[in-house]
Design a protein around this motif. Structure first.
Motif, PDB file in Angstrom:
ATOM      1  N   LEU A   1      -6.320   7.991   4.791  1.00 60.28           N
ATOM      2  CA  LEU A   1      -6.409   7.473   3.421  1.00 60.28           C
ATOM      3  C   LEU A   1      -5.198   7.868   2.577  1.00 60.28           C
ATOM      4  CD1 LEU A   1     -10.192   8.176   2.686  1.00 60.28           C
ATOM      5  CD2 LEU A   1      -9.142   6.001   3.309  1.00 60.28           C
ATOM      6  N   ASP A   2      -4.426   8.878   3.030  1.00 61.76           N
ATOM      7  CA  ASP A   2      -3.242   9.304   2.279  1.00 61.76           C
ATOM      8  C   ASP A   2      -2.194   8.202   2.181  1.00 61.76           C
ATOM      9  OD1 ASP A   2      -4.303  11.768   1.789  1.00 61.76           O
ATOM     10  OD2 ASP A   2      -3.243  12.791   3.415  1.00 61.76           O
ATOM     11  N   ARG A   3      -2.274   7.231   3.085  1.00 60.68           N
ATOM     12  CA  ARG A   3      -1.297   6.134   3.042  1.00 60.68           C
ATOM     13  C   ARG A   3      -1.342   5.404   1.703  1.00 60.68           C
ATOM     14  NH1 ARG A   3      -2.824   5.798   8.590  1.00 60.68           N
ATOM     15  NH2 ARG A   3      -1.007   6.047   9.965  1.00 60.68           N
ATOM     16  N   ALA A   4      -2.524   5.410   1.068  1.00 66.91           N
ATOM     17  CA  ALA A   4      -2.638   4.720  -0.228  1.00 66.91           C
ATOM     18  C   ALA A   4      -1.745   5.349  -1.283  1.00 66.91           C
ATOM     19  CB  ALA A   4      -4.089   4.723  -0.701  1.00 66.91           C
ATOM     20  N   ALA A   5      -1.360   6.637  -1.095  1.00 70.46           N
ATOM     21  CA  ALA A   5      -0.534   7.346  -2.080  1.00 70.46           C
ATOM     22  C   ALA A   5       0.924   7.473  -1.650  1.00 70.46           C
ATOM     23  CB  ALA A   5      -1.120   8.725  -2.351  1.00 70.46           C
ATOM     24  N   ILE A   6       1.294   6.841  -0.529  1.00 66.73           N
ATOM     25  CA  ILE A   6       2.696   6.882  -0.083  1.00 66.73           C
ATOM     26  C   ILE A   6       3.537   5.977  -0.980  1.00 66.73           C
ATOM     27  CG2 ILE A   6       4.293   6.304   1.778  1.00 66.73           C
ATOM     28  CD1 ILE A   6       2.089   7.003   3.768  1.00 66.73           C
ATOM     29  N   VAL A   7       4.665   6.486  -1.431  1.00 67.77           N
ATOM     30  CA  VAL A   7       5.593   5.690  -2.247  1.00 67.77           C
ATOM     31  C   VAL A   7       6.503   4.928  -1.292  1.00 67.77           C
ATOM     32  CG1 VAL A   7       7.400   5.732  -3.999  1.00 67.77           C
ATOM     33  CG2 VAL A   7       5.526   7.408  -4.087  1.00 67.77           C
ATOM     34  N   SER A   8       6.360   3.603  -1.244  1.00 66.30           N
ATOM     35  CA  SER A   8       7.195   2.788  -0.363  1.00 66.30           C
ATOM     36  C   SER A   8       8.615   2.706  -0.910  1.00 66.30           C
ATOM     37  CB  SER A   8       6.600   1.388  -0.219  1.00 66.30           C
ATOM     38  OG  SER A   8       6.650   0.708  -1.466  1.00 66.30           O
ATOM     39  N   ASP A   9       9.530   2.211  -0.078  1.00 62.60           N
ATOM     40  CA  ASP A   9      10.928   2.076  -0.508  1.00 62.60           C
ATOM     41  C   ASP A   9      11.036   1.163  -1.725  1.00 62.60           C
ATOM     42  OD1 ASP A   9      11.722   3.734   1.514  1.00 62.60           O
ATOM     43  OD2 ASP A   9      12.175   2.100   2.922  1.00 62.60           O
ATOM     44  N   ALA A  10      10.282   0.047  -1.700  1.00 63.24           N
ATOM     45  CA  ALA A  10      10.341  -0.907  -2.820  1.00 63.24           C
ATOM     46  C   ALA A  10       9.837  -0.260  -4.104  1.00 63.24           C
ATOM     47  CB  ALA A  10       9.523  -2.152  -2.489  1.00 63.24           C
ATOM     48  N   GLU A  11       8.744   0.503  -4.023  1.00 64.13           N
ATOM     49  CA  GLU A  11       8.196   1.163  -5.217  1.00 64.13           C
ATOM     50  C   GLU A  11       9.124   2.265  -5.708  1.00 64.13           C
ATOM     51  OE1 GLU A  11       3.526   0.392  -3.902  1.00 64.13           O
ATOM     52  OE2 GLU A  11       4.609   2.183  -3.255  1.00 64.13           O
ATOM     53  N   GLY A  12       9.778   2.954  -4.757  1.00 62.80           N
ATOM     54  CA  GLY A  12      10.712   4.002  -5.148  1.00 62.80           C
ATOM     55  C   GLY A  12      11.926   3.461  -5.870  1.00 62.80           C
ATOM     56  N   LYS A  13      12.394   2.289  -5.450  1.00 62.55           N
ATOM     57  CA  LYS A  13      13.575   1.701  -6.086  1.00 62.55           C
ATOM     58  C   LYS A  13      13.252   1.160  -7.478  1.00 62.55           C
ATOM     59  CE  LYS A  13      15.856   0.382  -1.746  1.00 62.55           C
ATOM     60  NZ  LYS A  13      16.256  -0.757  -0.882  1.00 62.55           N
ATOM     61  N   THR A  14      12.125   0.469  -7.610  1.00 60.07           N
ATOM     62  CA  THR A  14      11.779  -0.153  -8.900  1.00 60.07           C
ATOM     63  C   THR A  14      11.122   0.827  -9.865  1.00 60.07           C
ATOM     64  OG1 THR A  14       9.605  -0.855  -8.091  1.00 60.07           O
ATOM     65  CG2 THR A  14      11.452  -2.387  -7.769  1.00 60.07           C
ATOM     66  N   GLY A  15      10.489   1.864  -9.322  1.00 63.28           N
ATOM     67  CA  GLY A  15       9.756   2.804 -10.177  1.00 63.28           C
ATOM     68  C   GLY A  15       8.494   2.211 -10.779  1.00 63.28           C
ATOM     69  N   ASP A  16       8.031   1.101 -10.192  1.00 63.69           N
ATOM     70  CA  ASP A  16       6.828   0.423 -10.696  1.00 63.69           C
ATOM     71  C   ASP A  16       5.618   0.867  -9.865  1.00 63.69           C
ATOM     72  OD1 ASP A  16       4.939  -1.207 -11.805  1.00 63.69           O
ATOM     73  OD2 ASP A  16       5.706  -3.082 -10.945  1.00 63.69           O
ATOM     74  N   TYR A  17       4.729   1.640 -10.494  1.00 59.00           N
ATOM     75  CA  TYR A  17       3.528   2.131  -9.805  1.00 59.00           C
ATOM     76  C   TYR A  17       2.262   1.584 -10.477  1.00 59.00           C
ATOM     77  CZ  TYR A  17       7.128   5.516  -8.454  1.00 59.00           C
ATOM     78  OH  TYR A  17       8.281   6.103  -8.007  1.00 59.00           O
TER      79      TYR A  17
END
Length: 602
Positions: free
Chosen positions: A313-329
């Motif tokens: 279930l921790d995968r739900a909290a992994i910051v993907s590359d796309a989310e890391g670049k845009t900073g949109d969570y």
């Protein structure tokens, strides 16, 4: 010199801030107008009498219906023993299923206070409808003439069951919220108030049983001697008093803000983890997504620390590359906070303990069904005074009323000296003791039935549907044992599900604890149906015929005793697994886990 004065000023300011923090609650609670609350003016025991009074009156109303419902169905609506018992357990099961509705509304939208207020109104409407169905001659079947008992018409059934299930809906908004709302009056961050909260759950259950005691004695006597219309009308009046008691305490209450739908948050975790199923879970949990400040992204909740279990279930909290670049969570269906993930983990870890409560609830359901039917076939007269069989449930209540103060004032202080725990025993230990006592309860009921059937055979009453001359007070031990089991198991459940639940899911977790009662009643109905089907084949009367003298109710009680014993063994295995909820702002004392290398449940 200036530096010294500056240091003194900073120290004084820090001292003032510390004093201010002590004056206010630290769990995020607010008053009725949404303002931060002072400890000395709100909550604690000063708010509890109104909540306990509400619960006492509401339970008097509920048990005023439930305790003797099987008698009304058999004697007034002219149903058979099995049909009446099945209808009672199905209704009671629904009463403990609808709390899921109230819990979601309370946690997500309305808060516990307004959920209680709205559903109490529905409850009163149901009580009024039920009273009318028992009072108006056109709404009930005619009395029996000899052995001829006219069946109720579909319309009469419709009015009666409409009122009955309105009550089931009404209780759904009250039961999951009242105990949690009462516990909300004690600040988790204050060690002294946390100890008081443990006592609150004991006295909360005590107030339930005061209401039940009045119902099983006074109300039952009214129903069987002064009429069912009055017997249902008095509980309706007490339900109205329950609402009044609740509203009187409004200025003193502490309120927790609703934190959004917990079911939606759990679905978001599942969806987000599936979407990121191909990502590698990092070894360092600190890189998982969480809000940077001290407050949680979930309204009304404190942060939860990461746990190493259920890592998928921790995968739900992994910051993907796309989310890391845009900073949109912002898209919670793609990325969730660690706290949100841990909420779901907590529920999954509690599941085994939750499931073992179902069989216990099936045992408890016998008190208002087969225990009563067993009592009708025993001697109920003392001189010219007749004891209503349903009134024997008062011994269950007396047992609870006896054990609650003894447990709270005697057993806990003694146990605290040996265990070092604030509450004497852990919730798991307490529930385990209750499950063991439930086995003794069903064994006692089976032994009484064996004696009763032997006497019926000796007196040649097997074919006669009449009571045998065995005093009904032989049933007292089984009721008393059931009351002791309640104090340990049900109160332990209340504590366990409140303490181990996340802040913004407490109503839902309370509803889940009540759901065991619902499923236990449905399980009882299912077992009754299966046993009746299997034992009546080949023109046999079966274990539970309308004439119990021809049956073997003792076999049914032994069956439940065996299931209870197996359930207790499963519970012990489940309780040895680590079940630990670790909010960042809570103390380790709230954890329930096994000591490494030990067989002791702590």
């Amino acid at each position: 010199m200036g530096s010294t004065e500056n240091d003194l000023s900073l120290a004084e300011e820090a001292l003032l801030q510390d004093e201010e923090r002590k004056q206010y609650t630290g769990d995020g609670s607010v008053d009725f107008k949404g303002r931060r609350v002072l400890k000395q003016n709100t909550g604690n025991w000063k708010a509890c009498p109104f909540i306990l009074g509400n619960e006492c009156c509401e339970r008097l109303a509920y048990y005023g219906i439930a305790t003797n419902l099987v008698t009304y169905l058999t004697q007034k609506l002219h149903q058979g023993n099995v049909s009446a018992a099945r209808n009672v357990t199905t209704w009671q099961g629904t009463c403990y299923l609808t709390p899921l509705i109230g819990a979601v509304l309370a946690d997500a939208y309305w808060g516990r206070y307004w959920t209680i207020a709205v559903f109490s109104t529905i409850y009163v409407l149901g009580m009024g409808t039920l009273t009318l169905s028992a009072s108006v001659p056109a709404l009930k079947p005619a009395e029996c003439l000899g052995t001829s008992c006219p069946a109720a018409t579909p319309a009469q059934y419709a009015v009666f069951f409409f009122g009955l299930y309105l009550i089931a809906l009404g209780t759904g908004g009250i039961k999951p919220c009242v105990s949690s709302f009462g516990a909300d009056q004690f600040d988790d961050t204050d060690a002294e108030e946390r100890i008081k909260k443990g006592s609150f759950f004991n006295w909360f259950y005590f107030s339930i049983n005061i209401g039940a005691f009045v119902s099983s004695t006074f109300i039952v006597w009214i129903q069987e001697n002064a009429g069912w219309g009055l017997g249902f009308g008095i509980p309706a009046l007490f339900m109205a008093l329950a609402i009044g008691s609740f509203f009187l305490g409004t200025p003193l209450y502490r309120f927790q803000k609703p934190g959004g739908s917990p079911l939606t948050r759990m679905c978001q975790v599942v969806v987000a983890s599936v979407r990121k199923r191909n990502l590698v879970i990092p070894e360092d949990s600190s890189v998982l997504y969480e809000t940077p400040d001290d407050s949680s992204a979930i309204e009304g909740s404190r942060k939860l620390e990461h746990s190493d279990e259920l890592k998928c279930l921790d995968r739900a909290a992994i910051v993907s590359d796309a989310e890391g670049k845009t900073g949109d969570y912002s898209n919670k269906w793609r990325i969730c906070t660690v706290t949100q993930v841990e909420e779901l983990k907590i529920l999954i870890r509690m599941f085994p303990i939750w499931a073992t409560g179902i069989v216990f609830a099936a045992v408890y359901a016998q008190m208002s069904t087969l225990f009563v039917e067993q009592g009708t076939m025993m001697k109920t007269n003392i001189g010219s005074f007749r004891i209503p069989p349903a009134s024997l449930s008062s011994f269950d209540v007396i047992s609870v009323i006896f054990w609650v103060p003894v447990y709270d004032r005697v057993i806990v202080p003694i146990a605290r000296k040996f265990t070092g725990k604030e509450r004497g025993f852990s919730e798991l230990q307490r529930m385990g003791i209750g499950l063991f006592v439930s086995v003794l309860c069903m064994s006692a009921a089976a032994i009484v039935e064996i004696v009763r059937l032997q006497l019926a055979q000796e007196l040649d009453l097997v074919d006669e549907p009449v009571a045998v001359p065995l005093n009904i007070f032989w049933q007292v031990p089984q009721y008393f044992l059931l009351g002791a089991a309640e104090v340990f198991t049900f109160v332990g459940q209340l504590e366990f599900f409140y303490d181990q639940s996340p802040d913004a899911m407490r109503s839902l977790c309370s509803a889940l604890s009540l759901l065991t009662t619902s499923l236990g009643n449905y399980l009882s109905s299912f077992i009754l149906t299966v046993v009746t089907y299997l034992t009546t084949r080949g023109a046999n009367p079966g274990w539970i015929p309308d004439n119990l003298n021809k049956g073997h109710l003792d076999y049914f009680f032994w069956l439940l005793a065996g299931l209870s014993f197996l359930n207790m063994l499963v519970y012990v295995v489940a309780a040895k697994r680590k079940i630990c909820v670790m909010p960042a702002s809570k103390q380790p004392a709230l954890c329930t886990l096994m000591k490494p290398g030990s067989d002791e449940i702590t």
